[in-house]
Design a protein around this motif. Structure first.
Motif, short mmCIF file in Angstrom:
data_model
loop_
_atom_site.label_atom_id
_atom_site.label_comp_id
_atom_site.label_asym_id
_atom_site.label_seq_id
_atom_site.Cartn_x
_atom_site.Cartn_y
_atom_site.Cartn_z
N GLN A 153 30.23 36.12 0.94
CA GLN A 153 31.19 35.94 2.05
C GLN A 153 32.45 36.77 1.79
O GLN A 153 32.95 37.42 2.71
CB GLN A 153 31.56 34.46 2.23
N LYS A 155 32.62 39.49 0.10
CA LYS A 155 32.22 40.88 0.30
C LYS A 155 32.17 41.22 1.79
O LYS A 155 32.65 42.28 2.21
CB LYS A 155 30.85 41.10 -0.36
N ARG A 156 31.60 40.31 2.58
CA ARG A 156 31.57 40.53 4.04
C ARG A 156 32.98 40.58 4.62
O ARG A 156 33.29 41.42 5.45
CB ARG A 156 30.76 39.43 4.74
N ASP A 157 33.85 39.69 4.16
CA ASP A 157 35.23 39.65 4.65
C ASP A 157 35.97 40.94 4.31
O ASP A 157 36.76 41.44 5.12
CB ASP A 157 36.00 38.46 4.06
N ARG A 158 35.72 41.48 3.15
CA ARG A 158 36.41 42.72 2.73
C ARG A 158 35.86 43.94 3.45
O ARG A 158 36.55 44.94 3.55
CB ARG A 158 36.30 42.88 1.22
N SER A 159 34.63 43.87 3.92
CA SER A 159 34.07 45.03 4.62
C SER A 159 34.79 45.27 5.95
O SER A 159 34.71 46.36 6.51
CB SER A 159 32.57 44.86 4.84
N ASP A 160 35.48 44.24 6.44
CA ASP A 160 36.23 44.38 7.70
C ASP A 160 37.57 45.05 7.49
O ASP A 160 38.21 45.49 8.45
CB ASP A 160 36.46 43.00 8.34
N ILE A 161 38.03 45.13 6.25
CA ILE A 161 39.35 45.72 5.95
C ILE A 161 39.23 47.24 5.95
O ILE A 161 38.38 47.80 5.29
CB ILE A 161 39.88 45.22 4.58
N LYS A 162 40.06 47.87 6.71
CA LYS A 162 40.04 49.34 6.79
C LYS A 162 41.18 49.93 6.02
O LYS A 162 42.24 49.51 5.94
CB LYS A 162 40.13 49.79 8.26
#
Length: 162
Positions: A153, A155-162
């Motif tokens: 979770q 990892k998924r949350d951090r994938s949204d950070i640009k």
């Protein structure tokens, strides 16, 4: 997962160190980064013993400093693979202090490290499952899937950070 499960004891690894003034801050306690270095090294050794090949650190979590490590203390850094997924291994690491003269021991730091086993091409490779033997090992093994899901979770949350 491969069918050749291994016992936790096959990966269990320990390292002892005596803490000197150069290992400590101005409070006379061990630098957190130095103890983390020792923890990562012994965790990698435990993971390599389990995978019988190269590994890379994927994450570190639940790093909890629960008691100070002082100059003159001896530390016992212990690690073992507590759980596996397909190619990843959760390694539990515990640092205990020991007062060299009295023998008194205390848990100072605990953490979970995740490593991924690699094949000769540097790609993730399957690792054997774990068979826990002690109560501590069984509890860590039982609760590992929840920690795994929390890591995924994050990892998924951090994938949204640009």
């Amino acid at each position: 997962m491969t069918t050749n499960a291994k016992s936790t004891r096959e990966s269990r690894s320990t390292m002892m160190q005596l803490i000197f003034p150069l290992d400590a801050n101005y409070h006379g306690t061990m630098f957190g980064g130095k103890v983390m270095e020792y923890m990562d090294k012994i965790a990698a050794i435990a993971a390599m013993r389990h995978a019988r090949g190269p590994v890379v650190t994927a994450s570190t979590d639940s790093l909890d400093f629960v008691a100070p490590i002082r100059v003159g203390d001896m530390i016992d850094v212990e690690a073992f693979v507590a759980w596996t997924h397909r190619s990843s291994m959760e390694v539990y690491v515990k640092v205990e202090t020991e007062h060299v003269y009295t023998g008194e021991r205390k848990t100072a730091v605990t953490a979970f490290f995740t490593f991924v086993a690699l094949d000769d091409a540097g790609k993730p490779k399957p690792v054997p499952a774990i068979v826990p033997e002690t109560e501590e090992e069984a509890e860590l093994h039982r609760t590992a899937p929840d920690r795994y899901e929390l890591r995924m979770q994050r990892k998924r949350d951090r994938s949204d950070i640009k």
